[in-house]
Design a protein around this motif. Sequence first.
Motif, short mmCIF file in Angstrom:
data_model
loop_
_atom_site.label_atom_id
_atom_site.label_comp_id
_atom_site.label_asym_id
_atom_site.label_seq_id
_atom_site.Cartn_x
_atom_site.Cartn_y
_atom_site.Cartn_z
N PRO A 102 0.82 -1.22 0.00
CA PRO A 102 0.00 0.00 0.00
C PRO A 102 0.85 1.27 0.00
CG PRO A 102 -0.18 -1.15 2.11
CD PRO A 102 0.50 -2.08 1.16
N ALA A 103 2.02 1.22 0.62
CA ALA A 103 2.91 2.39 0.58
C ALA A 103 3.34 2.68 -0.85
CB ALA A 103 4.12 2.16 1.47
N THR A 104 3.63 1.63 -1.60
CA THR A 104 4.03 1.81 -2.99
C THR A 104 2.88 2.35 -3.83
OG1 THR A 104 5.72 0.10 -2.85
CG2 THR A 104 4.86 0.59 -5.03
N GLN A 105 1.67 1.88 -3.56
CA GLN A 105 0.50 2.44 -4.24
C GLN A 105 0.39 3.94 -3.95
OE1 GLN A 105 -1.63 0.93 -6.34
NE2 GLN A 105 -0.93 -1.19 -6.12
N ALA A 106 0.62 4.32 -2.69
CA ALA A 106 0.55 5.73 -2.32
C ALA A 106 1.67 6.54 -2.97
CB ALA A 106 0.60 5.87 -0.80
N LEU A 107 2.85 5.96 -3.06
CA LEU A 107 3.96 6.66 -3.71
C LEU A 107 3.65 6.94 -5.18
CD1 LEU A 107 6.97 4.76 -2.13
CD2 LEU A 107 6.62 7.25 -2.03
N GLU A 108 3.10 5.96 -5.87
CA GLU A 108 2.77 6.17 -7.29
C GLU A 108 1.66 7.21 -7.44
OE1 GLU A 108 4.43 5.33 -9.73
OE2 GLU A 108 5.60 3.56 -9.15
N SER A 109 0.69 7.18 -6.54
CA SER A 109 -0.38 8.18 -6.58
C SER A 109 0.17 9.57 -6.31
CB SER A 109 -1.45 7.83 -5.54
OG SER A 109 -2.46 8.81 -5.51
N THR A 110 1.11 9.66 -5.38
CA THR A 110 1.73 10.95 -5.08
C THR A 110 2.56 11.44 -6.25
OG1 THR A 110 1.81 10.40 -2.72
CG2 THR A 110 3.26 12.15 -3.47
N PHE A 111 3.34 10.56 -6.85
CA PHE A 111 4.19 10.94 -7.98
C PHE A 111 3.36 11.46 -9.15
CE2 PHE A 111 6.73 9.72 -11.81
CZ PHE A 111 7.73 10.67 -11.65
N ALA A 112 2.18 10.87 -9.35
CA ALA A 112 1.31 11.32 -10.43
C ALA A 112 0.84 12.75 -10.21
CB ALA A 112 0.10 10.39 -10.54
N ARG A 113 0.87 13.21 -8.96
CA ARG A 113 0.42 14.56 -8.63
C ARG A 113 1.56 15.56 -8.51
NH1 ARG A 113 -3.37 11.08 -6.49
NH2 ARG A 113 -5.52 11.88 -6.39
N ASP A 114 2.68 15.11 -7.91
CA ASP A 114 3.75 16.07 -7.61
C ASP A 114 5.05 15.31 -7.35
OD1 ASP A 114 5.44 17.67 -5.50
OD2 ASP A 114 4.15 19.15 -6.45
N LEU A 121 7.68 11.93 0.59
CA LEU A 121 7.02 10.76 1.16
C LEU A 121 7.96 9.56 1.19
CD1 LEU A 121 4.47 9.44 2.29
CD2 LEU A 121 3.75 8.99 -0.08
N PHE A 122 8.73 9.39 0.14
CA PHE A 122 9.70 8.29 0.06
C PHE A 122 10.67 8.37 1.24
CE2 PHE A 122 13.28 6.18 -2.46
CZ PHE A 122 12.69 4.93 -2.47
N GLY A 123 11.21 9.55 1.48
CA GLY A 123 12.12 9.73 2.61
C GLY A 123 11.44 9.54 3.95
N HIS A 124 10.18 9.96 4.04
CA HIS A 124 9.42 9.81 5.29
C HIS A 124 9.23 8.33 5.63
CE1 HIS A 124 6.48 10.57 8.40
NE2 HIS A 124 5.56 9.88 7.75
N ARG A 161 -5.96 2.86 -1.72
CA ARG A 161 -6.90 1.79 -1.35
C ARG A 161 -7.57 1.18 -2.59
NH1 ARG A 161 -7.93 5.76 2.74
NH2 ARG A 161 -7.15 5.01 4.77
N GLU A 162 -7.83 2.03 -3.57
CA GLU A 162 -8.49 1.57 -4.79
C GLU A 162 -7.50 1.10 -5.85
OE1 GLU A 162 -10.94 4.79 -6.05
OE2 GLU A 162 -12.17 4.78 -4.23
N ARG A 163 -6.20 1.20 -5.53
CA ARG A 163 -5.14 0.79 -6.45
C ARG A 163 -5.28 1.52 -7.79
NH1 ARG A 163 -2.92 -4.08 -4.49
NH2 ARG A 163 -2.26 -4.71 -6.58
N ALA A 164 -5.53 2.81 -7.70
CA ALA A 164 -5.79 3.61 -8.90
C ALA A 164 -4.57 3.71 -9.81
CB ALA A 164 -6.25 5.01 -8.49
N HIS A 165 -3.38 3.57 -9.24
CA HIS A 165 -2.15 3.67 -10.04
C HIS A 165 -1.41 2.34 -10.06
CE1 HIS A 165 -2.45 8.04 -10.64
NE2 HIS A 165 -3.01 8.03 -9.44
N ASP A 166 -2.17 1.27 -10.01
CA ASP A 166 -1.56 -0.06 -9.97
C ASP A 166 -0.79 -0.38 -11.25
OD1 ASP A 166 -1.20 -2.53 -8.45
OD2 ASP A 166 -2.38 -3.48 -10.04
N ASP A 167 -1.18 0.22 -12.37
CA ASP A 167 -0.43 -0.02 -13.61
C ASP A 167 1.03 0.39 -13.44
OD1 ASP A 167 -2.68 -0.98 -14.82
OD2 ASP A 167 -3.01 0.77 -16.10
#
Length: 218
Positions: A102-114, A121-124, A161-167
């Motif tokens: 789930p952290a990786t899913q969040a990282l990809e979602s974050t990267f898509a935005r900024d 977040l990666f460092g955190h 949670r929805e794995r929106a950036h799972d690709d």
Amino acid sequence: MNRRRFLTLSGVGVVGAVAGCSGDADTGESIDDHPAAADLEAQPRRGELGGHVVLAFEDPSCPTCRRFHQDTVPAIQQNIVDTGKGAYVVRTYPVIYPWGEPATQALESTFARDGEAFWSLFGHYFAEQSSFDSDNVLERTEAFLTEETEVDGEAVASDARERAHDDAVQADVQAAENAGLGETTPIILLFEDGEFVTKVNGSVSYDLIAEALGEHDG
């Protein structure tokens, strides 16, 4: 990579795979053709591609990745990125503890935005690694992004949670599998002037990376 440099690396037992080591010429696989580097320009990176490329497959839940990120990456930033000699590129690879996915899913979602928020977040995740688990990682991620960045933390957590950036997540996993990298993270691939030099695993020192990339050649 010249023969002397290859023999030095082999002697300390860190060369995972070296292509083109006969004579003085490096006939390594082109970065454009290497499966681990597929779609490289779309990945999070510091610095510009060309020259040296340090490509790291890292899991935010991996303690050895944390040591690499904290002990070695600052020297990569200082000596390779800040000097304009090349780039440090990350592919997220959740293979160690369950909360890494789930952290990786969040990282990809974050990267898509900024992009900068991604690095924060990666460092955190590494700085506070011991405080995360599968039950709290997205809640803590949302709080961090909301408090420390301009990114909508609630939206990122929802995407994760929805794995929106799972690709994007699966593209990194597939790149590792296609390259036969295994699951001993971090996995660091080094390229010099567009050609593959070597692969190493673990929290390797900057000196080892510099040696492989010819930074210590006189």
